[in-house]
Write an enzyme that holds these catalytic residues in place. Structure first.
Site, mmCIF file in Angstrom:
data_model
loop_
_atom_site.group_PDB
_atom_site.id
_atom_site.type_symbol
_atom_site.label_atom_id
_atom_site.label_comp_id
_atom_site.label_asym_id
_atom_site.label_seq_id
_atom_site.Cartn_x
_atom_site.Cartn_y
_atom_site.Cartn_z
ATOM 1 C CB SER A 109 44.336 36.828 48.595
ATOM 2 O OG SER A 109 45.036 35.755 48.017
ATOM 3 C CE1 TYR A 123 42.111 37.568 43.581
ATOM 4 C CE2 TYR A 123 44.057 36.569 44.560
ATOM 5 C CZ TYR A 123 42.690 36.799 44.573
ATOM 6 O OH TYR A 123 41.910 36.268 45.572
#
Ligand code: NAP
Length: 253
Positions: free
Chosen positions: A145, A158
């Site tokens: 990401s 995350y």
């Protein structure tokens, strides 16, 4: 068979989280290039993705398994090999996000995200990697990401898990590059899937994000598929430990 370095004829791929979103798009692109595909989702074994793979003339199996359950990792690799004959490609795509301020972030959410987004990728890579080492070839693609590079807002677990994925990619690449295995990652930008539904529903955040993307649009799952195909194919044989950003230009800004 052709000499096209982007073809995957005869290869078998396991794509986690391929019931929908980015994973479904990657699974379909690999099948279009000639691979048989083991599809997976937490609750949905990926019926729609299997249909798409079979329409392309490739074999597909589907498996529903919660990656927070470690026994599932062994089972996914075992079934892929037993039912499709081998494993040449592993795409560690499944992942989830939970948002909360750091002081309110629960241990349960922290543990779940680290387990599913990071630990499962390591354990699946270890299982598939053993077979790839024996056959002297393989491709592992981890879906990271932009939050492998940036901290994000309200997503501490995350960001930590995706930072870990980028480092895991490099660590495995260093060990396995000389043994015929390419380990790389893709860092998608802001892609319109369930993962970003909350962000897109927040008018202010959605506008801020869009204003910063040079391509002037949210990404689509299919925007990630070409990069994934490249990293799964012979074309990327000298690419190791790379985190390929596919973000409409976000990181250049
Ligand atoms: P998505 O549409 O929510 O798909 C996520 C997939 O992961 C689904 O197939 C889901 O299965 C599976 N999954 C979630 N939790 C799981 C668990 N505990 N066990 C097994 N499978 C689980 O999200 P996406 O946007 O396509 O995300 C795919 C990957 O890209 C993720 O790793 C995500 O972090 C990453 N990513 C996304 C974006 C973005 O903007 N969308 C940006 C950067 C990175 P079910 O459908 O059965 O629940």
């Amino acid at each position: 068979m052709t000499n096209n370095p982007f073809r995957l004829d005869g290869k078998v791929a396991l794509v986690t989280g391929s019931a929908l979103g980015i994973g479904a798009s990657i699974a379909t692109a690999l099948a279009a290039a000639g691979a048989d595909v083991a599809c997976h989702g937490k609750d949905d074994p990926g019926e729609a993705t299997m249909d798409a793979v079979r329409k392309l003339g490739r074999r597909a199996i589907g498996m529903a398994a919660d990656l927070a359950d470690r026994a599932a990792h062994t089972e996914l690799v075992r079934r892929t090999t037993a039912e499709l004959g081998r494993i040449d490609i592993l795409v560690n795509n499944a992942g989830l996000i939970r948002r909360a301020p750091a002081v309110e972030y629960s241990d349960e959410d922290w543990d779940l995200l680290i387990e599913v987004n990071l630990t499962s990728a390591f354990r699946l890579s270890r299982l598939a990697g053993k077979q790839m080492l024996e056959q002297g070839s393989g491709k592992i693609v981890n879906i990271a990401s932009l939050l492998a590079f940036q901290g994000g807002i309200l997503v501490p677990a995350y960001a930590a898990s995706k930072g870990g994925i980028a480092q895991l990619t490099k660590a495995l690449a260093n060990e396995w590059a000389a043994k015929g295995i390419n380990v790389n990652a893709i860092a998608p930008g802001y892609i319109a899937t369930d993962n970003t539904a909350a962000l897109r529903a927040d008018e202010g955040r959605s506008r801020q994000i869009l204003e910063r993307i040079p391509a002037a649009r949210w990404g689509e799952p299919s925007d990630i598929a070409g990069a994934a195909l490249f990293l799964c194919a012979e074309a990327s044989k000298y690419v190791h430990g790379h985190v390929l950003v596919v973000d409409g230009g976000w990181m250049s800004r």
